[in-house]
Design a protein around this motif. Sequence first.
Motif, PDB file in Angstrom:
ATOM      1  N   SER A 101     -11.811   5.612   1.104  1.00  0.00           N
ATOM      2  CA  SER A 101     -11.071   4.651   0.296  1.00  0.00           C
ATOM      3  C   SER A 101      -9.665   4.502   0.853  1.00  0.00           C
ATOM      4  N   PRO A 102      -8.928   3.438   0.515  1.00  0.00           N
ATOM      5  CA  PRO A 102      -7.571   3.260   1.000  1.00  0.00           C
ATOM      6  C   PRO A 102      -6.648   4.393   0.595  1.00  0.00           C
ATOM      7  N   VAL A 103      -6.978   5.098  -0.489  1.00  0.00           N
ATOM      8  CA  VAL A 103      -6.121   6.190  -0.917  1.00  0.00           C
ATOM      9  C   VAL A 103      -6.263   7.384   0.002  1.00  0.00           C
ATOM     10  N   TRP A 118      -9.076  -1.912  -5.516  1.00  0.00           N
ATOM     11  CA  TRP A 118      -8.904  -0.750  -6.382  1.00  0.00           C
ATOM     12  C   TRP A 118      -9.899  -0.795  -7.546  1.00  0.00           C
ATOM     13  N   HIS A 178       5.723   9.371  -1.707  1.00  0.00           N
ATOM     14  CA  HIS A 178       5.897  10.747  -2.154  1.00  0.00           C
ATOM     15  C   HIS A 178       7.315  11.203  -1.824  1.00  0.00           C
ATOM     16  N   LEU A 194       2.134   1.863  -3.471  1.00  0.00           N
ATOM     17  CA  LEU A 194       1.092   2.171  -4.442  1.00  0.00           C
ATOM     18  C   LEU A 194       0.400   3.509  -4.175  1.00  0.00           C
ATOM     19  N   HIS A 195       0.175   3.831  -2.907  1.00  0.00           N
ATOM     20  CA  HIS A 195      -0.682   4.968  -2.586  1.00  0.00           C
ATOM     21  C   HIS A 195      -0.018   6.075  -1.776  1.00  0.00           C
ATOM     22  N   HIS A 196       1.049   5.771  -1.071  1.00  0.00           N
ATOM     23  CA  HIS A 196       1.586   6.747  -0.118  1.00  0.00           C
ATOM     24  C   HIS A 196       3.068   7.032  -0.342  1.00  0.00           C
ATOM     25  N   GLN A 211       0.823  -1.207   0.000  1.00  0.00           N
ATOM     26  CA  GLN A 211       0.000   0.000   0.000  1.00  0.00           C
ATOM     27  C   GLN A 211       0.855   1.253   0.000  1.00  0.00           C
ATOM     28  N   THR A 260     -12.460   2.011  -6.422  1.00  0.00           N
ATOM     29  CA  THR A 260     -11.970   3.204  -7.096  1.00  0.00           C
ATOM     30  C   THR A 260     -12.466   3.301  -8.529  1.00  0.00           C
ATOM     31  N   THR A 271      -6.070   0.197   7.152  1.00  0.00           N
ATOM     32  CA  THR A 271      -6.403  -0.412   5.861  1.00  0.00           C
ATOM     33  C   THR A 271      -5.503  -1.611   5.561  1.00  0.00           C
ATOM     34  N   ASN A 284      -3.316   4.239   7.431  1.00  0.00           N
ATOM     35  CA  ASN A 284      -2.626   3.264   6.591  1.00  0.00           C
ATOM     36  C   ASN A 284      -2.551   1.906   7.279  1.00  0.00           C
TER      37      ASN A 284
END
Length: 464
Positions: A370-372, A162, A109, A105-107, A102, A166, A122, A119
């Motif tokens: 959502s997980p995002v 996803w 940066h 994929l999503h966090h 996760q 999503t 999820t 986080n």
Amino acid sequence: MAAPPPARPRRLLPLSLGLFQGALLLFFAIFVTYDEPSARAEDANLVANQLYGIFPLFQDIQVMLVVGLGLLLTFLPLYGLSAIAHNFLLLNFSTQWALVLQGLLHHFHDGQVHLDLHNLLTAEFAAVTVLISVGAVLGRTSPCQLLVVATCEVPIYLASEWAIVTRLGVLDVGGTITIHVFSCYFGLGVSKALFGAARQPVHPKETPTPRSDLLSLVGTLILWVFWPSFVAVLCQPGDAQHRAILNTLLAMSASAVTTVVASSLLERDGKLSPGHLQNGSLAGGVAIGAVADMAVPPVAALALGSLSAVACVLGFRFLTPLLARKLALQDQCGIHNLHGLPGILGAAASAVAILVASEDTSGSRFSQASPVGGNASEAAGGRWGDRGAGGQALCQAAGLAVAIGGSLLAGLLAGAVLRLPCLARPPEQLCFDDSLYFNIQDQAESPGPGSTAEEEALALKERV
């Protein structure tokens, strides 16, 4: 005594776990960091309020997964220690594995994965899918095989969620479709591929005893008490979360009462089946997840809880033996009856609720996080976006189809991997036995082996 088998299979578990934990330490040291604290007082207060709002529910979920689910699996009288320990191991392994995936994929940066409590929450939901799926093969698989299931299932679950939440915009705040239905059919796919067309005979060690049934029922009660937190934790605070808690309590209360009615009517002497109580009482919590935060009347929650309990009890009484006889499908814990049938019922109920809902029945929109980190319903564009109520209902049905089809296919592939000899599947005569994996005090103090059969059993235990 014959020469002991090679130590390689016996040491595969600590070796693989050690390598995993070492790689995880390296990954966290290089890439993972916490979110920087905000310098603005109002932002800091907002973060504090979010923490105080989510952490009690998070703790409830921890109790559910570690204690409640662990005890629920102790219905096998000689496998209770293994069931609880393996459940605990899989929870931690799967959560850490999901955090890595996760995060990337999503966090991810600026070269860093930013970690917060949401986080972790999820990631635990991803782990829940593993804990449910392995119920289909409980007692007949080695710890190494269970870890392979977790390794395969977590990324498939993230991809499935996803696609469902999503991309399709499915509303499923309590994980009825994304968690329960997905994990059920993934587990059944694993079971079918692992055991093939050969029907597994009834093992003498898998018959529950009054003591093992009592421990399992205690697990049911713990899950029943804390289940509303599991459903409501990802709801938007306020009216949606309030509705989710109320609807879940009503559905689970109805399922508990209806289970007693259905079990008593189906049993020949009018007595209750412990297995029905252990599972049917929770069926309402599975089914209500897809509609928990929707503006449905209280009677709908009660009706859905009752219907899901009836489906669960009928599944145990008729469907499970039928699938075992016709398809040679092994479902040790009855996950199809607790998670599959009520999950399908809940998905159908969500489509119906969307079609009959009127615009003025609620002051707030249906919502789920959502997980995002965003809001899935808002991401779809308003209440229904441009698709209308009918289009959203079709999306609910499409999400169910994706969950069932994708999980079955992935489960069949994962089950084929479990057939590899190096994963040390336990021999049939030593299934459902704690002594295969643990040093039992009573056995340690007993006299040494005095028969050829005992010597053979000891040699087989060394392989796993």
